[in-house]
Design a protein around this motif. Structure first.
Motif, short mmCIF file in Angstrom:
data_model
loop_
_atom_site.label_atom_id
_atom_site.label_comp_id
_atom_site.label_asym_id
_atom_site.label_seq_id
_atom_site.Cartn_x
_atom_site.Cartn_y
_atom_site.Cartn_z
N GLN A 62 6.69 4.06 -1.29
CA GLN A 62 5.95 5.25 -1.82
C GLN A 62 6.48 5.77 -3.04
N ARG A 67 0.47 8.70 -8.90
CA ARG A 67 -0.42 8.50 -7.65
C ARG A 67 -0.40 6.80 -7.89
N ALA A 69 -3.06 4.36 -5.34
CA ALA A 69 -4.35 4.17 -4.65
C ALA A 69 -4.57 2.82 -4.63
N THR A 73 -7.42 4.28 -0.55
CA THR A 73 -6.56 5.04 0.09
C THR A 73 -5.36 5.42 -0.83
N ASP A 74 -5.03 6.65 -0.80
CA ASP A 74 -4.01 7.07 -1.43
C ASP A 74 -2.70 6.89 -0.66
N THR A 77 -0.11 9.68 0.02
CA THR A 77 -0.44 10.98 0.97
C THR A 77 -0.67 10.21 2.14
N ARG A 83 -1.04 3.25 6.42
CA ARG A 83 -0.65 2.14 5.37
C ARG A 83 -0.32 1.07 6.20
#
Length: 245
Positions: A62, A67, A69, A73-74, A77, A83
């Motif tokens: 992570q 950021r 994505a 999908t981020d 977060t 995931r």
């Protein structure tokens, strides 16, 4: 999804690890987009952050800043469960060291992600994938009875069998001789082109990198060079690798 749409978006992405001496920075402010169907080579010296970059894309790491994505999908977060679902359903991974299960046959190794997803036609789809990889005669063999090239073909079949939108390959030809490696790459390119799958490929091979649609070079955790959008827009639709630069 349009072939011009970005399925991977990194915005000022950073990755660092704590150490007794302080934070160790691995990736520094990475800005990158990967389009659907694009074949992208990631190059650079050892220790520059190439493998960490695809680990972020696969949700295995992570970001600690910025950021990341994938397919909307981020990953910064999203929960671990989210995931994991993304990797299972939409991302395939090919490793340099194959990572096949020794006690399983080629067919069982390829079918594993489908079995975990409870796909009713897991073994039929896996057998068809192995046949497409030229391994119909090896479906019942365990990894120890396969050559390095055959093991990597099994690993590639496993990565593609779930029909993912994104394939991440970390030095997939690193353990193979040149001729075998070229055959492996040709098979990967053909499958990616046919399925419209984006392929992000970490490699030290300049010839292989030159055959990709686009090439970025990582140095000290940052993108130093980016060949940009290929001029041959039709390359994303072709059934063969794009022309080498």
């Amino acid at each position: 999804m349009s072939l011009t749409e970005a399925i991977v978006v990194l915005e000022r992405a950073e990755l660092s690890y704590p150490s007794p001496e302080g934070e160790v920075s691995v990736l520094n402010g990475i800005d990158l987009k990967v389009r659907a169907g694009e074949i992208l080579a990631v190059t650079g010296p050892s220790g520059s952050g190439k493998s960490s970059l695809i680990a972020i894309m696969g949700g295995l790491e992570q970001v600690t800043g910025g950021r990341a994505a994938v397919l909307g999908t981020d990953l910064g977060t999203a929960s671990e469960a989210a995931r994991t679902r993304l990797r299972r359903d939409s991302i395939g991974v090919v490793f340099q060291a194959y990572h096949l299960v020794p006690a399983m046959t080629a067919l069982e190794n390829v079918a594993l992600p489908l079995v975990l997803a409870r796909a009713p036609d897991a073994h039929e789809r896996s057998a068809a994938m192995l046949e497409a990889m030229g391994l119909r005669h090896r479906v019942g063999h365990r990894p120890a009875a396969l050559s390095g090239g055959e093991q990597q073909r099994v690993a590639i079949a496993r990565a593609f069998v779930s029909r993912p939108r994104l394939i991440l390959a970390d030095e997939p030809t690193g353990n193979l001789d040149q001729r075998t490696g070229e055959g492996i790459v040709s098979a990967m390119f053909e499958m990616a082109r046919t399925a419209g799958t984006a392929l992000v490929l970490v490699t030290h091979d300049a010839k292989l990198a030159g055959a990709c649609d686009r090439r970025i070079e990582i140095e000290a955790g940052s993108i130093r060079r980016d060949s940009g959008i290929p001029k041959e827009e039709g390359a994303l639709h072709a059934g063969v690798p794009a022309r080498a630069n």
